[in-house]
Design an enzyme around this catalytic site. Structure first.
Site, PDB file in Angstrom:
ATOM      1  N   ALA A  12      70.908  43.994 -23.288  1.00 36.45           N
ATOM      2  CA  ALA A  12      70.232  44.255 -22.014  1.00 36.45           C
ATOM      3  C   ALA A  12      68.744  44.559 -22.217  1.00 36.45           C
ATOM      4  O   ALA A  12      67.908  44.243 -21.356  1.00 36.45           O
ATOM      5  CB  ALA A  12      70.908  45.414 -21.289  1.00 36.45           C
ATOM      6  N   LYS A  14      66.822  43.141 -24.439  1.00 30.56           N
ATOM      7  CA  LYS A  14      66.142  41.849 -24.589  1.00 30.56           C
ATOM      8  C   LYS A  14      65.987  41.174 -23.228  1.00 30.56           C
ATOM      9  O   LYS A  14      64.965  40.555 -22.955  1.00 30.56           O
ATOM     10  CB  LYS A  14      66.953  40.924 -25.498  1.00 30.56           C
ATOM     11  N   ASP A  75      66.736  35.040 -31.529  1.00 28.57           N
ATOM     12  CA  ASP A  75      67.359  35.720 -32.666  1.00 28.57           C
ATOM     13  C   ASP A  75      66.242  36.436 -33.379  1.00 28.57           C
ATOM     14  O   ASP A  75      65.166  35.866 -33.604  1.00 28.57           O
ATOM     15  CB  ASP A  75      68.096  34.759 -33.601  1.00 28.57           C
ATOM     16  N   SER A  76      66.474  37.697 -33.683  1.00 25.73           N
ATOM     17  CA  SER A  76      65.368  38.512 -34.174  1.00 25.73           C
ATOM     18  C   SER A  76      65.898  39.561 -35.138  1.00 25.73           C
ATOM     19  O   SER A  76      67.106  39.758 -35.258  1.00 25.73           O
ATOM     20  CB  SER A  76      64.666  39.191 -32.998  1.00 25.73           C
ATOM     21  N   GLY A 165      66.968  49.376 -31.114  1.00 37.18           N
ATOM     22  CA  GLY A 165      67.070  49.018 -32.530  1.00 37.18           C
ATOM     23  C   GLY A 165      66.211  49.888 -33.438  1.00 37.18           C
ATOM     24  O   GLY A 165      66.273  51.122 -33.397  1.00 37.18           O
ATOM     25  N   HIS A 192      56.910  40.639 -31.683  1.00 34.07           N
ATOM     26  CA  HIS A 192      57.437  39.380 -32.212  1.00 34.07           C
ATOM     27  C   HIS A 192      58.070  38.542 -31.095  1.00 34.07           C
ATOM     28  O   HIS A 192      57.883  37.343 -31.012  1.00 34.07           O
ATOM     29  CB  HIS A 192      58.469  39.693 -33.300  1.00 34.07           C
ATOM     30  N   ARG A 193      58.796  39.217 -30.174  1.00 32.27           N
ATOM     31  CA  ARG A 193      59.474  38.513 -29.073  1.00 32.27           C
ATOM     32  C   ARG A 193      58.433  37.968 -28.081  1.00 32.27           C
ATOM     33  O   ARG A 193      58.539  36.832 -27.632  1.00 32.27           O
ATOM     34  CB  ARG A 193      60.462  39.480 -28.385  1.00 32.27           C
TER      35      ARG A 193
HETATM   36  P1  ITT Z   1      72.133  38.986 -28.957  1.00 31.45           P
HETATM   37  O1  ITT Z   1      72.611  38.307 -30.220  1.00 31.45           O
HETATM   38  O2  ITT Z   1      73.182  39.038 -27.878  1.00 31.45           O
HETATM   39  O3  ITT Z   1      70.830  38.421 -28.460  1.00 31.45           O
HETATM   40  P2  ITT Z   1      71.597  41.247 -30.696  1.00 31.45           P
HETATM   41  O4  ITT Z   1      70.993  42.609 -30.484  1.00 31.45           O
HETATM   42  O5  ITT Z   1      72.870  41.172 -31.506  1.00 31.45           O
HETATM   43  O6  ITT Z   1      71.798  40.533 -29.271  1.00 31.45           O
HETATM   44  P3  ITT Z   1      70.194  39.772 -32.752  1.00 31.45           P
HETATM   45  O7  ITT Z   1      71.412  39.152 -33.354  1.00 31.45           O
HETATM   46  O8  ITT Z   1      68.974  38.925 -32.548  1.00 31.45           O
HETATM   47  O9  ITT Z   1      70.477  40.368 -31.303  1.00 31.45           O
HETATM   48  O10 ITT Z   1      69.850  41.047 -33.630  1.00 31.45           O
HETATM   49  C1  ITT Z   1      68.653  41.665 -33.433  1.00 31.45           C
HETATM   50  C2  ITT Z   1      68.675  43.051 -34.075  1.00 31.45           C
HETATM   51  O11 ITT Z   1      67.403  43.225 -34.743  1.00 31.45           O
HETATM   52  C3  ITT Z   1      68.757  44.118 -33.014  1.00 31.45           C
HETATM   53  O12 ITT Z   1      70.085  44.538 -32.777  1.00 31.45           O
HETATM   54  C4  ITT Z   1      67.878  45.224 -33.607  1.00 31.45           C
HETATM   55  O13 ITT Z   1      68.622  45.970 -34.542  1.00 31.45           O
HETATM   56  C5  ITT Z   1      66.801  44.433 -34.357  1.00 31.45           C
HETATM   57  N1  ITT Z   1      65.653  44.131 -33.473  1.00 31.45           N
HETATM   58  C6  ITT Z   1      65.316  42.912 -32.962  1.00 31.45           C
HETATM   59  N2  ITT Z   1      64.261  43.016 -32.146  1.00 31.45           N
HETATM   60  C7  ITT Z   1      63.927  44.321 -32.122  1.00 31.45           C
HETATM   61  C8  ITT Z   1      62.948  45.053 -31.434  1.00 31.45           C
HETATM   62  O14 ITT Z   1      62.108  44.497 -30.569  1.00 31.45           O
HETATM   63  N3  ITT Z   1      62.896  46.357 -31.660  1.00 31.45           N
HETATM   64  C9  ITT Z   1      63.738  46.964 -32.498  1.00 31.45           C
HETATM   65  N4  ITT Z   1      64.722  46.357 -33.166  1.00 31.45           N
HETATM   66  C10 ITT Z   1      64.816  45.030 -32.983  1.00 31.45           C
END
Ligand code: ITT
Length: 209
Positions: A12, A14, A75-76, A165, A192-193
């Site tokens: 949510a 994101k 994906d991040s 995160g 980054h996003r």
């Molecule tokens: P979706 O796959 O459903 O998009 P997810 O949270 O599992 O959700 P990712 O697989 O891309 O997404 O994993 C990204 C993780 O990286 C996220 O759970 C955080 O731990 C970290 N992360 C990514 N972007 C971040 C941000 O802007 N700030 C802090 N941590 C971030």
């Protein structure tokens, strides 16, 4: 005519960030952006690739195929210098799988494990970067990929309540606040996003026109 675009994420935070980052192009192209949670029949996609771009493409293609709408995925993760780029694509599950746990609980466990692993690492070796691969995939198979990075360093204890995160321990280069201490607008301007999705905008204009 309004065109629906599905965000292929169940995070949510994101969804909020992407809705703000894409505000201008959404208005210009008359897009209706909805999260994949609007489609309960769409199954979770296992992230079986080993790159951010690969996993992002998996997520976007699966959602475009299942909904018949163009899909945007992200994906991040966090790449820590002294860990050779880990947790990287494993950032969301660095402390293992926690079935049924809330995202906040998982985020806290991941962050605590990383801080513990880095406990003996001196301040001048705590460099890291947030990395994001953004993908637009169309149901007809066309797609576009763009990447963004935010370089910084990691603190020894969390600070701030914003973001999600690893935000409470990440300080961008040249800043003195963590990304969890920034307003959503300030984080989106440098993140980054934000960078990845702004780099994708020309492709959005071409492929969604
Ligand atoms: P979706 O796959 O459903 O998009 P997810 O949270 O599992 O959700 P990712 O697989 O891309 O997404 O994993 C990204 C993780 O990286 C996220 O759970 C955080 O731990 C970290 N992360 C990514 N972007 C971040 C941000 O802007 N700030 C802090 N941590 C971030």
């Amino acid at each position: 005519m309004t065109r629906r675009v599905v965000l292929a994420t169940r995070n949510a935070h994101k969804v909020d960030e992407l809705t703000a980052i894409l505000g201008d192009v959404v208005a210009d192209l008359d897009l209706d952006i909805v999260g994949v949670s609007a489609y309960p029949q769409v199954a979770d996609v296992p992230e079986t690739e080993v790159t951010f771009a690969g996993n992002s493409l998996l997520k976007a293609r699966a959602v475009a195929a299942a909904t018949g709408c163009p899909a945007l995925a992200d994906d991040s993760g966090l790449a820590v210098d002294v860990l050779g780029g880990a947790p990287g694509v494993f950032s969301a599950r660095w402390s293992g799988r926690h079935s049924g746990a809330s995202r906040a609980h998982v985020d806290a466990a991941n962050l605590a494990l990383l801080l513990d692993q880095l406990a003996d690492v001196p301040d001048d070796h705590r460099g890291a970067a947030f990395v994001c691969a953004a993908v637009l995939a169309l149901p007809d198979g066309r797609y576009a990929v763009a990447e963004g990075r935010l370089v910084g360093h990691l603190l020894r204890a969390p600070r701030g309540d914003g973001g999600f995160g690893y935000d409470p321990i990440f300080v961008p280069e040249g800043a003195d606040r963590t990304t969890a201490e920034l307003t959503p607008e300030a984080k989106n301007a440098i993140s980054h996003r934000g960078r990845a999705f702004r780099a994708l905008v020309p492709d959005l204009r071409t492929l969604l026109a």
